[in-house]
Scaffold this active site. Sequence first.
Site, PDB file in Angstrom:
ATOM      1  N   CYS A   1      25.947   7.110 -19.832  1.00 49.89           N
ATOM      2  CA  CYS A   1      24.652   7.207 -20.521  1.00 49.89           C
ATOM      3  C   CYS A   1      23.718   6.003 -20.314  1.00 49.89           C
ATOM      4  CB  CYS A   1      24.910   7.489 -22.003  1.00 49.89           C
ATOM      5  SG  CYS A   1      23.489   8.200 -22.833  1.00 49.89           S
TER       6      CYS A   1
ATOM      7  N   HIS B   1      29.833  10.986 -23.354  1.00 48.26           N
ATOM      8  CA  HIS B   1      30.672  10.103 -24.165  1.00 48.26           C
ATOM      9  C   HIS B   1      31.901  10.937 -24.537  1.00 48.26           C
ATOM     10  CE1 HIS B   1      27.270   7.323 -24.881  1.00 48.26           C
ATOM     11  NE2 HIS B   1      26.534   8.400 -25.040  1.00 48.26           N
TER      12      HIS B   1
HETATM   13  N1  GLN Z   1      19.009   4.959 -24.859  1.00 46.43           N
HETATM   14  C1  GLN Z   1      19.314   6.016 -24.028  1.00 46.43           C
HETATM   15  C2  GLN Z   1      18.734   7.339 -24.432  1.00 46.43           C
HETATM   16  O1  GLN Z   1      18.591   7.637 -25.606  1.00 46.43           O
HETATM   17  C3  GLN Z   1      20.820   6.062 -23.854  1.00 46.43           C
HETATM   18  C4  GLN Z   1      21.574   6.486 -25.094  1.00 46.43           C
HETATM   19  C5  GLN Z   1      23.068   6.519 -24.895  1.00 46.43           C
HETATM   20  O2  GLN Z   1      23.648   5.686 -24.178  1.00 46.43           O
HETATM   21  N2  GLN Z   1      23.728   7.447 -25.593  1.00 46.43           N
HETATM   22  O3  GLN Z   1      18.371   8.101 -23.567  1.00 46.43           O
END
Ligand code: GLN
Length: 248
Positions: free
Chosen positions: A95, A196
């Site tokens: 992510c 995740h």
């Molecule tokens: N900040 C990023 C987004 O919201 C990544 C979020 C994350 O790592 N879950 O797109």
Amino acid sequence: MAELKILHMYPSMLDLYGDSGNVEILRYRCRMRGIDTTVVKHELGDRDTDLSGVDIIYLGGGADYEQQLLADDLLGMTDKIKAAYKDGVYFLMICGGYQLMGQYYKDSNGKKIPGLGLFDYHTTASTNKRERCIGNIVIETQLGDKRYKVIGFENHGGQTTNVKTPFGRVLAGNGNEFGSSSEGYSEENVTATYLHGPLLSKNPRLADKIIAYCMTRKTGKEYVPAPINDKLETECRKVLLERLLKKK
Ligand code: GLN
């Protein structure tokens, strides 16, 4: 004894939804095969992180705030990271970490966070902060000569485009963009994904693919990880896949 070295980048900042568990899973599955592991950590402000002998570079996920805080530090590592990539080191990124290795991440305030530029893709979040891809996700990817369903949980505002070689095809959930058919980014030595989970606890064969790649690269001989007892993992996957892929 064989040994693999993992570089865990920003473990105290990029650890959404237990992402650091991915390092634990890699270590556990190595240990079960008699492979030693060492973990080198790179935190914000570390100047002398040594990448020599590193086999895997790992970045977890993080919110916009953390991404912004560490972007300059990451850019300071550009030469070392590009050299490791050229050398065939395995990159696993989740992510926020996935986004930061691309060209840029434009957050929901329109602020552009520069990426390291290792890959061509780029990410832009909707300016409506409520518009996020959130929920369980299942994708299908190719691992060696077999198709494999990868299960995880996504929560991102960022919409990633210009992805030439996605990690997988979306079976349930969103993926790189709202309602997308593709998820993540992949190369022979790269897995970048929005999943995740932690990713590797739900998808042990992906962990073994990474271990096989790294051991083969290290020893120069094709390494096939010996089977280990994955009864519990297999049962969990069965239940999850039935639930998540159930036709509505
Ligand atoms: N900040 C990023 C987004 O919201 C990544 C979020 C994350 O790592 N879950 O797109």
